[in-house]
Design an enzyme around this catalytic site. Structure first.
Site, PDB file in Angstrom:
ATOM      1  CG  ASP A 267     -34.528  -3.081 -41.466  1.00  0.00           C
ATOM      2  OD1 ASP A 267     -34.886  -2.716 -43.113  1.00  0.00           O
ATOM      3  OD2 ASP A 267     -34.382  -4.446 -41.534  1.00  0.00           O
ATOM      4  CB  SER A 268     -33.061   3.072 -38.695  1.00  0.00           C
ATOM      5  OG  SER A 268     -32.690   2.167 -37.578  1.00  0.00           O
TER       6      SER A 268
END
Length: 323
Positions: A267-268
């Site tokens: 999620d980055s």
């Protein structure tokens, strides 16, 4: 950086007039607005230098094309240039093959890292596969966006680690439109990645519509193309199971959603789109969740549409330029 600073004297003269009023030698304005003209778009990413805008404009104008919109981003002291142009042209005067050759010359001239041209009415739609787990809201919105032609994609398959009954809304829709549904039961030890890679082998990019499995670095490198993900904006404050209830109980006043490219770091990846909405003490748990899901649908659809319209370009290590 202004367009004027990069333009030749001739292009500077053009910028003082409306693009729509731009007239080339031997052409009338009626010819420019002729129904035979079709739309194209082009994005360019290269090291920065003087004259790029002039050459891009000359490339389009020399073939009788007319620029309708142009965006440029050249951050100071970064030595990098980004642009996106929308234009109309006569496909008889400027064939699709010739267009590719012309922009390829500019790619070589400026040592471009990326130069992509797209003509929606002539080029095939992007082929995508959608990966989804139990929650349907993002998948359903993508399917309806495809059906209504709001999203310029062709959905080749839906892949899920969750089995759906034959009489559900989603399964009836997929069957009616002959979109294959592939149920692959996953475990902690076996994510079925080899099978997924086979199913998506002919796609242009992937969309994770609330797919709750982590794709391995090996999968990402083997696939080798872009993957767009969506997640709620309650991270990192509310981790683990049922983050919506955690946030609701905590009394947050803003909720959001983030759509980003998938990288090995969870999620980055580079962010494509973010949306927020205010919630209040008047919301109950049901309205709170509904607002959150609506944001996720809108955010993912906007990211997919922007990507297909060549609005998204990589910037620095972990950023994007979104025109």
């Amino acid at each position: 950086m202004s367009l004027l600073r990069r333009s030749s004297p001739q292009v500077q003269l053009f910028t003082k007039r409306s693009f729509k009023s731009l007239k080339f030698p031997g052409e009338s304005l009626d010819e420019i607005s002729s129904p035979s003209l079709i739309h194209g778009s082009h994005v360019f990413h290269c090291p920065d230098e003087v004259g790029i805008v002039a050459k891009l404009s000359e490339c389009i104008a020399s073939r009788g094309g007319n620029i309708l919109n142009a965006d440029v981003f050249a951050p100071e002291k970064k030595n990098v240039f980004y642009s996106r142009s929308e234009f109309v042209f006569d496909p008889v005067k400027w064939t699709r093959m010739q267009m590719d050759e012309d922009f390829l010359k500019l790619t070589k001239m400026f040592n471009a890292m990326r130069s992509v041209v797209r003509v929606p009415s002539l080029d095939p739609k992007y082929k995508i596969a959608v990966l989804v787990s139990k929650q349907d809201h993002c998948l359903v919105d993508l399917l309806h966006g495809w059906q209504d032609e709001r999203l310029p994609v062709h959905i080749t398959a839906v892949i899920s680690n969750h089995e759906r009954g034959p009489n559900t809304h989603v399964m009836r829709f997929l069957e009616r439109h002959r979109i294959p549904y592939n149920f692959l039961h996953t475990t902690k030890e076996n994510k079925r990645e080899e099978e997924i890679l086979y199913l998506v082998r002919d796609t242009d990019f992937l969309v994770l519509a609330r797919y709750m499995q982590i794709l391995s670095g090996n999968f990402l490198s083997s696939y080798g193309k872009d993957i767009i993900n969506i997640h709620h904006g309650l991270l990192p404050s509310f981790k683990g199971g049922n983050p919506s209830k955690q946030a609701f109980d905590y009394g947050v006043k803003l909720i959001g959603a983030t759509s980003h490219f998938v990288t090995e770091e969870l999620d980055s990846g580079p962010i494509i789109e973010q949306m927020v909405e205010r919630v209040s003490h008047r919301d109950n748990m049901r309205s709170f969740v509904q607002k959150s899901e609506d944001l996720e649908k809108q955010c993912l659809a906007k990211a997919v549409k922007s990507y297909c319209e060549l609005r998204v370009l990589p910037y620095e290590r972990n950023k994007t330029v979104v025109f």
